[in-house]
Scaffold this motif. Structure first.
Motif, PDB file in Angstrom:
ATOM      1  N   ARG A 167       0.616  -0.960   0.183  1.00  0.00           N
ATOM      2  CA  ARG A 167       0.108  -0.108  -0.380  1.00  0.00           C
ATOM      3  C   ARG A 167       1.087   1.762  -0.392  1.00  0.00           C
ATOM      4  NH1 ARG A 167      -3.108  -3.548   3.675  1.00  0.00           N
ATOM      5  NH2 ARG A 167      -2.186  -3.112   5.024  1.00  0.00           N
ATOM      6  N   LEU A 168       1.882   1.712   1.121  1.00  0.00           N
ATOM      7  CA  LEU A 168       2.693   2.360   1.126  1.00  0.00           C
ATOM      8  C   LEU A 168       3.335   2.513  -0.712  1.00  0.00           C
ATOM      9  CD1 LEU A 168       4.510   4.463   2.139  1.00  0.00           C
ATOM     10  CD2 LEU A 168       6.581   2.969   2.273  1.00  0.00           C
ATOM     11  N   GLN A 169       3.796   1.745  -0.818  1.00  0.00           N
ATOM     12  CA  GLN A 169       4.811   1.424  -2.788  1.00  0.00           C
ATOM     13  C   GLN A 169       3.658   2.559  -3.354  1.00  0.00           C
ATOM     14  OE1 GLN A 169       8.141   1.359  -0.853  1.00  0.00           O
ATOM     15  NE2 GLN A 169       7.817   1.796  -3.018  1.00  0.00           N
ATOM     16  N   ALA A 170       2.271   1.562  -3.655  1.00  0.00           N
ATOM     17  CA  ALA A 170       1.190   1.805  -4.928  1.00  0.00           C
ATOM     18  C   ALA A 170       1.026   3.742  -4.039  1.00  0.00           C
ATOM     19  CB  ALA A 170      -0.056   0.795  -4.232  1.00  0.00           C
ATOM     20  N   ALA A 171       0.799   3.847  -3.100  1.00  0.00           N
ATOM     21  CA  ALA A 171       0.747   5.435  -3.105  1.00  0.00           C
ATOM     22  C   ALA A 171       1.548   6.637  -2.524  1.00  0.00           C
ATOM     23  CB  ALA A 171       0.016   5.526  -1.357  1.00  0.00           C
ATOM     24  N   VAL A 172       3.001   6.007  -2.313  1.00  0.00           N
ATOM     25  CA  VAL A 172       4.024   6.688  -3.367  1.00  0.00           C
ATOM     26  C   VAL A 172       4.346   6.447  -5.049  1.00  0.00           C
ATOM     27  CG1 VAL A 172       6.702   6.971  -2.480  1.00  0.00           C
ATOM     28  CG2 VAL A 172       4.852   6.776  -0.620  1.00  0.00           C
ATOM     29  N   GLY A 173       4.273   5.534  -5.559  1.00  0.00           N
ATOM     30  CA  GLY A 173       3.934   5.558  -6.466  1.00  0.00           C
ATOM     31  C   GLY A 173       3.446   6.258  -7.358  1.00  0.00           C
ATOM     32  N   LEU A 174       1.803   6.227  -7.426  1.00  0.00           N
ATOM     33  CA  LEU A 174       0.956   7.239  -8.045  1.00  0.00           C
ATOM     34  C   LEU A 174       1.710   8.683  -7.985  1.00  0.00           C
ATOM     35  CD1 LEU A 174      -1.816   7.198  -9.682  1.00  0.00           C
ATOM     36  CD2 LEU A 174      -2.685   7.268  -7.156  1.00  0.00           C
ATOM     37  N   LEU A 175       1.948   9.211  -6.319  1.00  0.00           N
ATOM     38  CA  LEU A 175       1.876  10.882  -6.109  1.00  0.00           C
ATOM     39  C   LEU A 175       3.349  10.999  -7.272  1.00  0.00           C
ATOM     40  CD1 LEU A 175       1.781  10.639  -2.668  1.00  0.00           C
ATOM     41  CD2 LEU A 175      -0.100  11.795  -4.487  1.00  0.00           C
ATOM     42  N   ILE A 188       2.944  15.649 -14.513  1.00  0.00           N
ATOM     43  CA  ILE A 188       2.844  16.707 -14.700  1.00  0.00           C
ATOM     44  C   ILE A 188       3.526  18.014 -14.858  1.00  0.00           C
ATOM     45  CG2 ILE A 188       1.925  18.705 -13.556  1.00  0.00           C
ATOM     46  CD1 ILE A 188       0.147  17.276 -11.926  1.00  0.00           C
ATOM     47  N   GLY A 189       5.394  17.482 -14.946  1.00  0.00           N
ATOM     48  CA  GLY A 189       6.287  18.184 -15.169  1.00  0.00           C
ATOM     49  C   GLY A 189       6.707  17.653 -16.324  1.00  0.00           C
ATOM     50  N   LEU A 190       6.910  16.318 -16.877  1.00  0.00           N
ATOM     51  CA  LEU A 190       7.188  16.087 -18.427  1.00  0.00           C
ATOM     52  C   LEU A 190       6.304  16.950 -18.932  1.00  0.00           C
ATOM     53  CD1 LEU A 190       7.782  12.855 -17.621  1.00  0.00           C
ATOM     54  CD2 LEU A 190       9.295  13.743 -18.014  1.00  0.00           C
ATOM     55  N   TRP A 191       4.981  16.740 -19.159  1.00  0.00           N
ATOM     56  CA  TRP A 191       3.608  17.633 -19.915  1.00  0.00           C
ATOM     57  C   TRP A 191       4.044  19.485 -19.609  1.00  0.00           C
ATOM     58  CZ3 TRP A 191       0.183  21.019 -18.274  1.00  0.00           C
ATOM     59  CH2 TRP A 191      -1.563  20.912 -19.239  1.00  0.00           C
ATOM     60  N   ILE A 192       4.104  19.910 -18.725  1.00  0.00           N
ATOM     61  CA  ILE A 192       4.497  21.098 -18.387  1.00  0.00           C
ATOM     62  C   ILE A 192       6.234  21.432 -19.659  1.00  0.00           C
ATOM     63  CG2 ILE A 192       5.359  23.232 -17.696  1.00  0.00           C
ATOM     64  CD1 ILE A 192       3.302  22.163 -15.195  1.00  0.00           C
ATOM     65  N   VAL A 193       6.954  20.862 -19.459  1.00  0.00           N
ATOM     66  CA  VAL A 193       8.514  20.770 -20.462  1.00  0.00           C
ATOM     67  C   VAL A 193       7.692  20.525 -22.304  1.00  0.00           C
ATOM     68  CG1 VAL A 193      10.989  20.161 -20.917  1.00  0.00           C
ATOM     69  CG2 VAL A 193       9.674  20.252 -18.080  1.00  0.00           C
ATOM     70  N   ASP A 194       7.243  19.557 -22.044  1.00  0.00           N
ATOM     71  CA  ASP A 194       6.368  18.937 -24.039  1.00  0.00           C
ATOM     72  C   ASP A 194       7.567  17.934 -23.606  1.00  0.00           C
ATOM     73  OD1 ASP A 194       4.896  18.942 -25.108  1.00  0.00           O
ATOM     74  OD2 ASP A 194       5.762  20.155 -26.506  1.00  0.00           O
ATOM     75  N   VAL A 195       8.187  17.266 -22.349  1.00  0.00           N
ATOM     76  CA  VAL A 195       8.710  15.833 -23.859  1.00  0.00           C
ATOM     77  C   VAL A 195       7.508  14.302 -23.761  1.00  0.00           C
ATOM     78  CG1 VAL A 195      10.019  14.213 -22.250  1.00  0.00           C
ATOM     79  CG2 VAL A 195      10.387  16.469 -21.518  1.00  0.00           C
ATOM     80  N   PRO A 196       7.830  14.434 -24.962  1.00  0.00           N
ATOM     81  CA  PRO A 196       7.177  13.023 -25.499  1.00  0.00           C
ATOM     82  C   PRO A 196       7.022  11.946 -24.226  1.00  0.00           C
ATOM     83  CG  PRO A 196       8.709  12.950 -27.328  1.00  0.00           C
ATOM     84  CD  PRO A 196       8.495  14.123 -25.520  1.00  0.00           C
ATOM     85  N   LEU A 197       5.299  10.901 -24.954  1.00  0.00           N
ATOM     86  CA  LEU A 197       5.896  10.302 -23.801  1.00  0.00           C
ATOM     87  C   LEU A 197       5.707  10.250 -22.343  1.00  0.00           C
ATOM     88  CD1 LEU A 197       8.591   7.908 -25.399  1.00  0.00           C
ATOM     89  CD2 LEU A 197       5.807   7.954 -26.591  1.00  0.00           C
ATOM     90  N   VAL A 198       4.655  11.190 -22.018  1.00  0.00           N
ATOM     91  CA  VAL A 198       4.677  11.277 -20.781  1.00  0.00           C
ATOM     92  C   VAL A 198       3.670  10.144 -20.382  1.00  0.00           C
ATOM     93  CG1 VAL A 198       3.032  13.189 -19.214  1.00  0.00           C
ATOM     94  CG2 VAL A 198       4.252  13.973 -21.139  1.00  0.00           C
ATOM     95  N   LEU A 199       2.549   9.432 -20.809  1.00  0.00           N
ATOM     96  CA  LEU A 199       2.155   8.327 -20.132  1.00  0.00           C
ATOM     97  C   LEU A 199       2.490   7.666 -19.791  1.00  0.00           C
ATOM     98  CD1 LEU A 199      -0.666   7.884 -19.199  1.00  0.00           C
ATOM     99  CD2 LEU A 199      -1.636   6.681 -21.630  1.00  0.00           C
ATOM    100  N   PRO A 200       3.622   7.089 -20.361  1.00  0.00           N
ATOM    101  CA  PRO A 200       4.452   5.502 -20.684  1.00  0.00           C
ATOM    102  C   PRO A 200       5.394   5.902 -19.633  1.00  0.00           C
ATOM    103  CG  PRO A 200       3.950   5.882 -23.378  1.00  0.00           C
ATOM    104  CD  PRO A 200       3.327   7.436 -22.668  1.00  0.00           C
ATOM    105  N   LEU A 201       6.162   7.372 -19.540  1.00  0.00           N
ATOM    106  CA  LEU A 201       6.729   7.629 -18.763  1.00  0.00           C
ATOM    107  C   LEU A 201       5.979   7.909 -17.772  1.00  0.00           C
ATOM    108  CD1 LEU A 201       9.325  10.321 -20.872  1.00  0.00           C
ATOM    109  CD2 LEU A 201       9.604   7.669 -19.849  1.00  0.00           C
ATOM    110  N   SER A 202       4.408   8.236 -16.856  1.00  0.00           N
ATOM    111  CA  SER A 202       4.300   8.627 -15.847  1.00  0.00           C
ATOM    112  C   SER A 202       4.496   6.451 -15.538  1.00  0.00           C
ATOM    113  CB  SER A 202       3.000   8.905 -15.795  1.00  0.00           C
ATOM    114  OG  SER A 202       3.101  10.096 -15.973  1.00  0.00           O
ATOM    115  N   VAL A 203       2.914   5.967 -16.370  1.00  0.00           N
ATOM    116  CA  VAL A 203       3.206   4.513 -15.630  1.00  0.00           C
ATOM    117  C   VAL A 203       4.440   3.371 -15.532  1.00  0.00           C
ATOM    118  CG1 VAL A 203       3.405   2.040 -16.657  1.00  0.00           C
ATOM    119  CG2 VAL A 203       1.222   4.181 -17.422  1.00  0.00           C
ATOM    120  N   LEU A 204       5.842   4.341 -16.060  1.00  0.00           N
ATOM    121  CA  LEU A 204       7.145   3.148 -15.787  1.00  0.00           C
ATOM    122  C   LEU A 204       7.241   3.598 -13.984  1.00  0.00           C
ATOM    123  CD1 LEU A 204       9.606   1.474 -16.429  1.00  0.00           C
ATOM    124  CD2 LEU A 204      10.483   3.805 -17.357  1.00  0.00           C
TER     125      LEU A 204
END
Length: 371
Positions: free
Chosen positions: A217-225, A232-248
């Motif tokens: 539960r700790l790792q899931a919560a911290v990983g989600l945050l 959000i930071g990658l999206w602001i900088v306009d880096v591609p593949l934001v969704l795969p990088l967030s999931v990774l």
């Protein structure tokens, strides 16, 4: 007289050393046999492990429903259906897009490694081509394998789609039965075991469950945050593949220390290839800030107390697990090490505390799924 005493003492020491060596050898042999049996039964053990991990995530909801008058079967059924609906939504909204971009993600990481090699070969480092070509080629190979395995593990759970579907289906059924009948397991187990085992085994099992649930539960919560803030930071900088990088980032959170380094390294490489050095440094700064927030703010608030494992033990466990079983071994290494630590701490308590003064050895009566 002194010579005979010295000789007798030496023989006694040798006999004690020989006995200890034989006992240690027997322990090692039994450990090897247990690992061999575990490997032979992996098709059954792996769904059991996944089912336990699912149960640690869903048990708080089932416990809430049971405390508010829901019957165990009804609460377990409702939680299982809700879990399946959420899993279907995740597959439709996240896993499928991530899987479709996994090849692009891997290619971006490989291009980033080549770009780093070219930079290292030039001024000011001027590292010789021969010195880094082998390391970079090995890293490229590992990235292709690891990235593919990471995404594949997240999508299918095992090396093939068929085995992954079977594993998930079995794990969901096991989760339902754990949610429904889990609280009756430890009392039943205590009645089946003789003597001290009726107390010791349920106690260690309950503590191990608490530790496993806390970790997942700790790792899931911290990983989600981490995934949300870094995404959000990658999206602001306009880096591609934001969704795969967030999931990774989220998946890597289940491999403490090493996982965060790996996910951050991939994000920086993607930013370097697509946006250039300036944006790569900005992404690196974002990741460092988020990691500092995780270590100093998120984890103390969510976790309360740690697993009791030193960072060096975590690194060694992840390294050993990865070398033995790849990505799956890395994911399971820290929970296994934490459970071993629980067993060792309990054994040390029994060996150091007088039997009449210890309260840790009393059997639990609230079941296999502690509150």
């Amino acid at each position: 007289m002194s010579a005979s005493l010295s000789s007798a003492r030496s023989r006694a020491a040798l006999r004690a050393s020989a006995r200890i060596s034989v006992e240690l050898l027997l322990v090692l042999v039994m450990t090897a046999v247990a690992l061999w049996l575990l490997g032979r039964m992996w098709s059954v053990v792996w769904p059991l492990i996944v089912g336990l991990l699912f149960t640690t995530l869903t048990w708080p909801v089932a416990r809430f429903l049971r405390r508010h008058g829901w019957r165990p079967a009804l609460a377990a059924s409702a939680v299982t259906v809700l879990f399946l609906l959420l899993a279907a939504a995740v597959v439709a909204l996240i896993v499928v897009p991530v899987a479709s971009q996994s090849g692009e993600l891997t290619d971006g990481v490989v291009d980033g490694l080549h770009k780093v090699r070219d930079w290292a070969a030039g001024p000011p480092l001027n590292i010789g081509e021969a010195e880094i070509s082998g390391a970079v080629d090995d890293a490229v190979k590992r990235v292709r394998e690891s990235a593919g395995n990471m995404v594949g593990t997240f999508v299918t759970g095992v090396s093939t789609v068929v085995d992954g579907v079977v594993t998930v289906v079995l794990a969901v059924f096991l989760m339902f039965f754990f949610l429904k009948d889990g609280p009756r397991f430890l009392p039943w187990l205590g009645r089946q075991l003789p003597g001290r085992l009726a107390t010791d085994v349920p106690t260690v099992a309950a503590r191990s469950w608490d530790t496993l649930g806390s970790f997942v539960r700790l790792q899931a919560a911290v990983g989600l945050l981490d995934a949300v803030f870094i995404g959000i930071g990658l999206w602001i900088v306009d880096v591609p593949l934001v969704l795969p990088l967030s999931v990774l980032t989220f998946v890597s959170a289940f491999v403490p220390i090493v996982g965060a380094m790996f996910a951050g390294f991939v994000a920086v490489l993607i930013a370097l290839v697509s946006n250039g050095l300036t944006d790569a440094l900005i992404v690196l700064a974002i990741i460092l800030v988020v990691q500092q927030l995780e270590g100093n703010v998120f984890q103390p608030i969510i976790q309360g107390r740690g697993l009791g494992l030193h960072a060096a033990v975590v690194l060694l466990a992840v390294t050993l697990g990865g070398s033995l079983a790849g990505v799956v071994g890395s994911l399971l290494a820290v929970p296994v090490a934490a459970v071993v630590a629980v067993f060792w701490n309990y054994l040390r308590e029994q060996l150091t505390e007088p039997p009449g003064e210890q309260d840790a050895g009393e059997p639990r009566t609230d079941g296999a799924v502690p509150s």
